[in-house]
Motif scaffolding. Sequence first.
Motif, PDB file in Angstrom:
ATOM      1  N   HIS A  52       6.169   9.935   5.780  1.00 10.90           N
ATOM      2  CA  HIS A  52       6.225   8.478   5.843  1.00 10.90           C
ATOM      3  C   HIS A  52       7.685   8.075   5.728  1.00 10.90           C
ATOM      4  O   HIS A  52       8.340   8.392   4.740  1.00 10.90           O
ATOM      5  N   GLN A  53       8.165   7.405   6.737  1.00  7.37           N
ATOM      6  CA  GLN A  53       9.585   7.087   6.761  1.00  7.37           C
ATOM      7  C   GLN A  53       9.941   6.000   5.755  1.00  7.37           C
ATOM      8  O   GLN A  53      11.115   5.804   5.441  1.00  7.37           O
ATOM      9  N   THR A  54       8.925   5.292   5.261  1.00  3.45           N
ATOM     10  CA  THR A  54       9.114   4.320   4.178  1.00  3.45           C
ATOM     11  C   THR A  54       8.047   4.582   3.128  1.00  3.45           C
ATOM     12  O   THR A  54       6.983   5.139   3.436  1.00  3.45           O
ATOM     13  N   PHE A  55       8.320   4.183   1.928  1.00  4.34           N
ATOM     14  CA  PHE A  55       7.354   4.392   0.846  1.00  4.34           C
ATOM     15  C   PHE A  55       6.189   3.413   0.983  1.00  4.34           C
ATOM     16  O   PHE A  55       5.031   3.793   0.876  1.00  4.34           O
ATOM     17  N   ARG A  56       6.490   2.153   1.220  1.00  8.41           N
ATOM     18  CA  ARG A  56       5.426   1.175   1.442  1.00  8.41           C
ATOM     19  C   ARG A  56       4.947   1.287   2.884  1.00  8.41           C
ATOM     20  O   ARG A  56       5.739   1.331   3.813  1.00  8.41           O
ATOM     21  N   HIS A  57       3.650   1.310   3.052  1.00 10.05           N
ATOM     22  CA  HIS A  57       3.093   1.507   4.380  1.00 10.05           C
ATOM     23  C   HIS A  57       3.341   0.311   5.284  1.00 10.05           C
ATOM     24  O   HIS A  57       3.339  -0.849   4.853  1.00 10.05           O
ATOM     25  N   ASP A  58       3.533   0.616   6.534  1.00  4.42           N
ATOM     26  CA  ASP A  58       3.507  -0.373   7.598  1.00  4.42           C
ATOM     27  C   ASP A  58       2.045  -0.665   7.883  1.00  4.42           C
ATOM     28  O   ASP A  58       1.274   0.237   8.246  1.00  4.42           O
ATOM     29  N   THR A  59       1.632  -1.921   7.724  1.00  4.60           N
ATOM     30  CA  THR A  59       0.217  -2.263   7.907  1.00  4.60           C
ATOM     31  C   THR A  59      -0.086  -2.751   9.324  1.00  4.60           C
ATOM     32  O   THR A  59      -1.156  -3.318   9.564  1.00  4.60           O
ATOM     33  N   TRP A  69      13.786  11.003   4.372  1.00  6.96           N
ATOM     34  CA  TRP A  69      12.330  11.000   4.274  1.00  6.96           C
ATOM     35  C   TRP A  69      11.814  11.813   3.092  1.00  6.96           C
ATOM     36  O   TRP A  69      10.645  11.703   2.722  1.00  6.96           O
ATOM     37  N   ALA A  70      12.677  12.618   2.495  1.00  4.76           N
ATOM     38  CA  ALA A  70      12.252  13.373   1.313  1.00  4.76           C
ATOM     39  C   ALA A  70      11.946  12.447   0.144  1.00  4.76           C
ATOM     40  O   ALA A  70      11.098  12.761  -0.696  1.00  4.76           O
ATOM     41  N   ILE A  71      12.630  11.305   0.056  1.00  5.56           N
ATOM     42  CA  ILE A  71      12.423  10.420  -1.095  1.00  5.56           C
ATOM     43  C   ILE A  71      11.033   9.797  -1.080  1.00  5.56           C
ATOM     44  O   ILE A  71      10.305   9.873  -2.087  1.00  5.56           O
ATOM     45  N   PRO A  72      10.582   9.173   0.032  1.00  7.03           N
ATOM     46  CA  PRO A  72       9.182   8.710   0.031  1.00  7.03           C
ATOM     47  C   PRO A  72       8.185   9.825  -0.255  1.00  7.03           C
ATOM     48  O   PRO A  72       7.173   9.597  -0.926  1.00  7.03           O
ATOM     49  N   GLY A  73       8.471  11.040   0.225  1.00  6.82           N
ATOM     50  CA  GLY A  73       7.566  12.158  -0.049  1.00  6.82           C
ATOM     51  C   GLY A  73       7.465  12.459  -1.530  1.00  6.82           C
ATOM     52  O   GLY A  73       6.375  12.670  -2.066  1.00  6.82           O
ATOM     53  N   TYR A  92       6.103  17.847 -10.067  1.00  2.86           N
ATOM     54  CA  TYR A  92       7.040  18.952  -9.822  1.00  2.86           C
ATOM     55  C   TYR A  92       7.149  19.117  -8.317  1.00  2.86           C
ATOM     56  O   TYR A  92       6.405  19.880  -7.687  1.00  2.86           O
ATOM     57  N   ILE A  93       8.084  18.384  -7.730  1.00  5.57           N
ATOM     58  CA  ILE A  93       8.140  18.218  -6.287  1.00  5.57           C
ATOM     59  C   ILE A  93       9.596  18.165  -5.839  1.00  5.57           C
ATOM     60  O   ILE A  93      10.474  17.720  -6.584  1.00  5.57           O
ATOM     61  N   GLY A  94       9.852  18.616  -4.633  1.00  5.30           N
ATOM     62  CA  GLY A  94      11.187  18.513  -4.064  1.00  5.30           C
ATOM     63  C   GLY A  94      11.151  18.953  -2.611  1.00  5.30           C
ATOM     64  O   GLY A  94      10.148  19.476  -2.116  1.00  5.30           O
ATOM     65  N   ALA A  95      12.256  18.729  -1.928  1.00  3.51           N
ATOM     66  CA  ALA A  95      12.408  19.171  -0.535  1.00  3.51           C
ATOM     67  C   ALA A  95      13.410  20.314  -0.479  1.00  3.51           C
ATOM     68  O   ALA A  95      14.225  20.497  -1.395  1.00  3.51           O
ATOM     69  N   ASP A  96      13.371  21.099   0.584  1.00  4.74           N
ATOM     70  CA  ASP A  96      14.363  22.157   0.772  1.00  4.74           C
ATOM     71  C   ASP A  96      15.733  21.518   0.961  1.00  4.74           C
ATOM     72  O   ASP A  96      15.997  20.856   1.981  1.00  4.74           O
ATOM     73  N   ILE A 151       0.859  -1.181   0.000  1.00  2.00           N
ATOM     74  CA  ILE A 151       0.000   0.000   0.000  1.00  2.00           C
ATOM     75  C   ILE A 151       0.896   1.233   0.000  1.00  2.00           C
ATOM     76  O   ILE A 151       1.816   1.345   0.817  1.00  2.00           O
ATOM     77  N   TYR A 152       0.619   2.151  -0.920  1.00  3.91           N
ATOM     78  CA  TYR A 152       1.442   3.347  -1.087  1.00  3.91           C
ATOM     79  C   TYR A 152       0.517   4.556  -1.213  1.00  3.91           C
ATOM     80  O   TYR A 152      -0.485   4.509  -1.901  1.00  3.91           O
ATOM     81  N   GLY A 153       0.918   5.660  -0.562  1.00  4.65           N
ATOM     82  CA  GLY A 153       0.134   6.879  -0.685  1.00  4.65           C
ATOM     83  C   GLY A 153      -0.401   7.333   0.660  1.00  4.65           C
ATOM     84  O   GLY A 153       0.217   7.135   1.701  1.00  4.65           O
ATOM     85  N   ILE A 154      -1.583   7.965   0.655  1.00 16.72           N
ATOM     86  CA  ILE A 154      -2.218   8.597   1.815  1.00 16.72           C
ATOM     87  C   ILE A 154      -1.334   9.762   2.278  1.00 16.72           C
ATOM     88  O   ILE A 154      -0.176   9.569   2.632  1.00 16.72           O
ATOM     89  N   GLY A 155      -1.867  10.957   2.308  1.00 20.62           N
ATOM     90  CA  GLY A 155      -1.024  12.077   2.700  1.00 20.62           C
ATOM     91  C   GLY A 155      -1.837  13.327   3.005  1.00 20.62           C
ATOM     92  O   GLY A 155      -3.054  13.328   2.889  1.00 20.62           O
TER      93      GLY A 155
END
Length: 1612
Positions: A187-194, A525-529, A540-544, A179-183
Amino acid sequence: DPDIVPECPNIPEGERVDCFPDAGQKCLERACCWSPLNETNVPWCFFSKNHGYSVVSESKPDSTHIEAKLTRMDAPSLFGADIKELTFYAEMQTENRLRFKITDASKARFEVPHEHVQSLSDTPNGPLKYRLELIQKPFGLKVWRTTSPEKLLFDTTIGPLVFADQYLQLSAKLPSHNIYGIGEHVHQTFRHDTNWRTWPIFTRDAFPNGGTHNLYGHYPYFTCLEDTSGQSFGVFLMNSNAMEVTIQPAPAVTFRTIGGVLDFYILIGETPEAVVDEFTKLIGRPFIPPYWSLGFQLSRWDYGSLEEVKKVVERNRQAGLPYDVQYTDIDYMENKKIFTYDMDKFILFIYFYYFSLFIMFYFIYYIISLYYFSFVHSIVSQVWPGETLFPDYTNQACIDWWVDEISRFHKEVKHDALWIVSNLQRSLPGCADNKLNYPPFTPRILDDLMYSKTLCMDAKHKWGDHYDVHSLYGYSMVLATDKASKAVFGKSRSMVFTRSSFPGVGKYSGHWLGDNGANWNDIKWAIPGMLEFNLFGIPYIGADICGFFDDSTEELCTRWMQVGAFYPFSRNHNAQGYADQDPAAYGFDSLVVNTSRHYLNIRYTLLPYLYTLFYKAHVNGETVVRPVMHEFYSDSETWAVHKQFMWGAHLLITPVLDPITDRKATINMHLPADKIGLHLRGGGILPVQRPDITTTYSRLHPMGLIVALDDNKAASGELFWDDGDSRVAHNGYTDPNNLKFEKITVMGVNSAPAHVLVSDGNVVITLNESQIDYDSSTQVIILELGKEYTVNWEVKISVNIDCYPEEDKDQAKCEARGCIWEVRVRRYSIFRPIFDPYNARYEVPVHLDLPATPETDETKREYRVQINDKPFGIQVIRKETNEIIWDSAVPGFTFSDQFLQISTRLPSDYVYGFGETEHPTYKHDLNFHKYGLFAKDQPPGYKLNSYGVHPFYMGLEKSKSAHGVLLLNSNAMDVTFQPTPALTYRTIGGILDFYMVMGPTPEEVVQQYTEMIGRPVLPAYWSLGFQLCRYGYANDTEIADLYRDMKAAKIPYDVQYADIDYMERQMDFTLDQVNFKELPALVDQMRADGMRFIFILDPAIAGNETKGSYPAFDTGIEKDVFIKWPPELSNDIVWGKVWPDYPNVTVDNSLDWDTQVELFRAFAAFPDFFKTSTAEWWGEQIKDYYNNIMKFDGLWIDMNEPASFVHGTVGENCLGNDDLENPPYMPPLESQLRGLNHKTLCMNSEQILASGTRVKHYDVHNLYGWSHTKPTYDALLSTTGKRGVVITRSTYPSSGRWAGHWLGDNYSAWDQLLKSIVGMMEFSIFGIPYTGADICGFFNVAEYEMCLRWMQLGAFYPFSRNHNTINMPRQDPVAWGTGFANMSRDVLNIRYTLLPYLYTLMYEAHVHGNTVVRPLLHEFVTDEKTWDIDRQFLWGPALLITPVLEMGVTVVRGYVPKDLWYDYHTGKAVEVQGRFVDMDAPLTKINLHVRAGHILPWQKPESNTQYSRLNPLGLIVALNDEGVANGSLFWDDGEGIGEFHLCVCVCVCVCVCLGMGIMRNLMVLISLDVSSSINDLFNPGSLEICENMTFLQSDIICCTALRCFQSEVFSE
């Protein structure tokens, strides 16, 4: 209610749905279940079965809508104000998108006013990829993927529906934990902890510091990857109220929201990327950012003054960093007020846009704090300037004001884009005590207070209460700001950049991940974001970069600049009061500067590739920053990868995300299975450009390509290029700088190229060695932009040695050196084998009808052949159109002992054929799909190799001509399609022996192909009748009862089968004397009534019987008919196990299958049907059975792949060369890792051809069914003396000469109806027209409506048989009740009425090679709309069949080809041509249309064909606009051998009917029996009926009452 006792289910802990998401009440007071555990995260209080709603009514207004009324079950309330009556509404919007909405039945509720998401006005264009099932009590729904078998995706029966005024809840069980998404959260990982995680969703100004709290955006959306197939789906809840989502181990999700409605969208995709495509179709495709915005950007909060900004610009420019965009934050404003600037510190601000000679400044300004009319009602809050009013961007007056303010400010201070922040409002303390500010349930949002750091919930917007629209504030601001941007920047693209977002914002805006910290966690954590926002449609996304808060260390900033160089939005930004962190601030010689310069130059080099990715995101919805699992979903290791990411499909980025002490430390990289060389994936072409200090200058430089070859030495790619600034991106752009490609870098070339050819399709340029720099793996080539080029090269290798390298080579000079020169051609076919001239290799022993000598007169050929020497390849060119229809002069040609590979470019994307594998559509998808071909006992499934092998395809050309290609090779192989378009063959033995037929029409392709491989057999007339079978008849009484019931229901029915049940212990040539003792007498009785009987035979013969008790085995041993090991290995039989049981055993069916096989299945020997002695033995067994045990009329041969229930041999120890069992290259077959002998014989087994040649089963495995078929057909004819019919499971080209085929052990599922049409059309072009699928499905329980629609479709299968498996309910027509039986009888009466026409089509297939089931493109190839149609088909040229293929459909969408058509049921002309139309399709009807200009012979139906053939014949005459029609009738005794009598009724040129004169646009029914009353004839519908016809042409040939006025005799 104390009277309600909770009904508590016994369910796994992971499936508990929390009944107590709040605190303060007792569980049992809610009638919930209480079960404390040691774990506190598992709900102790969970829902009982008492809760939920019931369905009180359900309706289907049309085929794409379902409506239902729901009423609440009697249960205590959770939070009060429960809504008693609800409306459920489902809308099948597209093939891949389902919407369902649940709302108050009596009162309107708030719904999100989304500007892009709308209900569709049209119906789906193709078959639905999903099925919706409603559960009545308690209410629930299940969404199934309509695969084979079906897959349950979304199951809400795991928990109850709760629907109160301020508490709505729905849970759903999911098929996987992926499961991926919800925001928006961290999220410290891309795939959710279920493991019981709850995520609140409510837009909030909060720091992304790693907690589970809610952040800036509102995204109730997730993607679920189902399994290694890549199939995925997305779930979107269109609801903007505060909510929370719980993910639990079932796996399951629970949505809890406190307002609005439950408005769900389920999006079905074959891959994760396809789901993103569907989601962005729904909410809006992402915008294309201006090219300059892909450059590097610098910003900080509080530069202090304009002078400080200048210093930052100058030092970073002096450091040589590519750098496009400079920001100023709120410090440029006067007292932080919008539309002002500080006249002291930023006095020259208005001139600064023109100041810098180094960089174009894109001033992005900050928004908030201004009062005016149309603000959010009566609310005063506090933000940066102090007390503040908030604009209501949902009010048109406010939008107008906003546009005007921005326009006026732009005139004063020039800027290029708009950065909107603090669109999450901060309020002054204190809000009224009401249910909006203090709802009965508050999701687990930050501070547990609805108005914390925002406005009061009872504030009023134009759209509604702030309670409902809070999370839409940023969305509405983006919509307003986009209008301002268009007003200010006009045709220039510009952009908007927002912090708060909602699904659909990506259509107008980008986003950054908020106010992060300068620490090693936030860089990770920027990568999962970024990955999540690409799922959300905001690429068109990025972190500071280097972090917003805190001081960044040099090491951290170094690593962050490295990875940030690959953020789509690449900006270094930090906060007030912290140290400068722009790269140059660390010193000109610092590691930060040096690494930043290096990686930013790489970024700028790759900007054309990145820009192309954004274009593809805008057009196709593709992701830009792409999760590794999107490309490599078949590799489960990628499912949890979140420390790497990709740019598109071909660039893998693996950053360092942790501090290290050793500067030379390495990183443990996960490399997907597709052999990524470093970070560039093989098979991709990346456009590049020489970098410069800004994109303004870099866009002036020449371009280049990086070509990363894959294992096949092939690559492909795309480039989108325009001016980078125009608001409307456009193709056909001509660059004013006349850009050139100056350098092409090719990776994966093993040695220096011998030469390089550059072709634009007209001119070919050869580069010499001085133009090729191999040391750096580059080639310098000048290409004009905007044209399509082909670049070829050949590597200097020693495997293929040129025997005549001189330029003046010809055949005589070549052969004078003792070398080989060979090109063999024919007029309609090209025969061009590629083989080893020094070592004899296996060649397929299948006879082809070829000319005795090739056509040597080139003027008579329809093609010309060109041989390319370096690289070797063949071009076949159609002379008439000069189109290249085969071009194998491409890299990758390989010829080794167990690996042969050849590729060809294709003239178009339209390719049909290759089998036997299940294909979802008739036209192949060329997007890198690979199919394995190897005969196997494998039920049809996606990309699974099944029973037969047909390496033949038909291709269409741009000129609308068609051709066919056969690879005559019987080894295991695969074919791979590429979108170039191109095709690659890989086979593991034999030779490359190709034949091409030139058409030029599709029908002529099949005629020429069957002329070569052999014309299809003409089946007996009775075999065109309806047939019944089932595996699992308990005894002969069951068959007798079925026969009785079918007769009583008056359902036409010609053939009854017996499966292996009739045998003693499933042994061939035996009869079960206990359960089927009376079967021979029953067969005699049925045959006396005109019925026919067919029984099954498997090839495997039981070998454990007492000698003398089983003649089939004993005589087989005597005649040495069974497959053995080669003599050098053993003299023993290669034993397998199939259906026969040991003698004297009782089978325990409760054991698992493998144990049953081991304990109960007998050893089985496999006849070698290549041997003449085996064919004779087989015929003797068949004849003996017919004469002494039971009569029959046809034979059904099964399991002849050959199938075995053990792998290789008993004991699974294959002798001999293991490279044959597990070859060095293994095609992508089912159970690929188990080797070739999985479920079949050892590949080292020996077979002996009729010539005496000994061959390995490795080479002839795919011919086993083929070799089995002719001896069976010969035996049938010699035994019965009649034509009969043979049905075989395993086939190979030319099998159709002796047998028909059924499409195997399919599933009872809706998607199988369409797939059966695809399968029939494919076998039509394979030369096996007598084909059909098991009607209603073989596996699984059939459903009433599906089976009925399948009976209607199956009535038009050439081979029409209802068949299913053991332990499943009956599904024959009389098993469903009277209504089903009546509707089945009606449609089968139509079939029987038209059998004379179908029989004539079978005859034309037998004599001329025509198709029977005919794709529309065969008749209308000039109409390109028909090239994709596979939901309709034709019988011959004149009958169009448009079946219903989905559940609940009462209106079917079908295409009316460009001709005049008549409705078969009414005789009325169809008003349109060349258009898709909606056709009424009630449950009682299948749509049929007759083509004008044709005559269809017909006959009154009866209970079987013996009786129907006694009835008079008639004609359906469909006149065209000229009053002309023609047709033909073939008629004979229907089962004779050797001679056929042709009776032709043709050419009704002008028809005068009952004095009506010349009739045009009329379909008439003609009686050819002048002595019979017209009322005695069957009347299909309300056709005009003519008793007396006057034919106004003297040379007409007519038939009357089965007497031929003129006939011709044809011999077999």
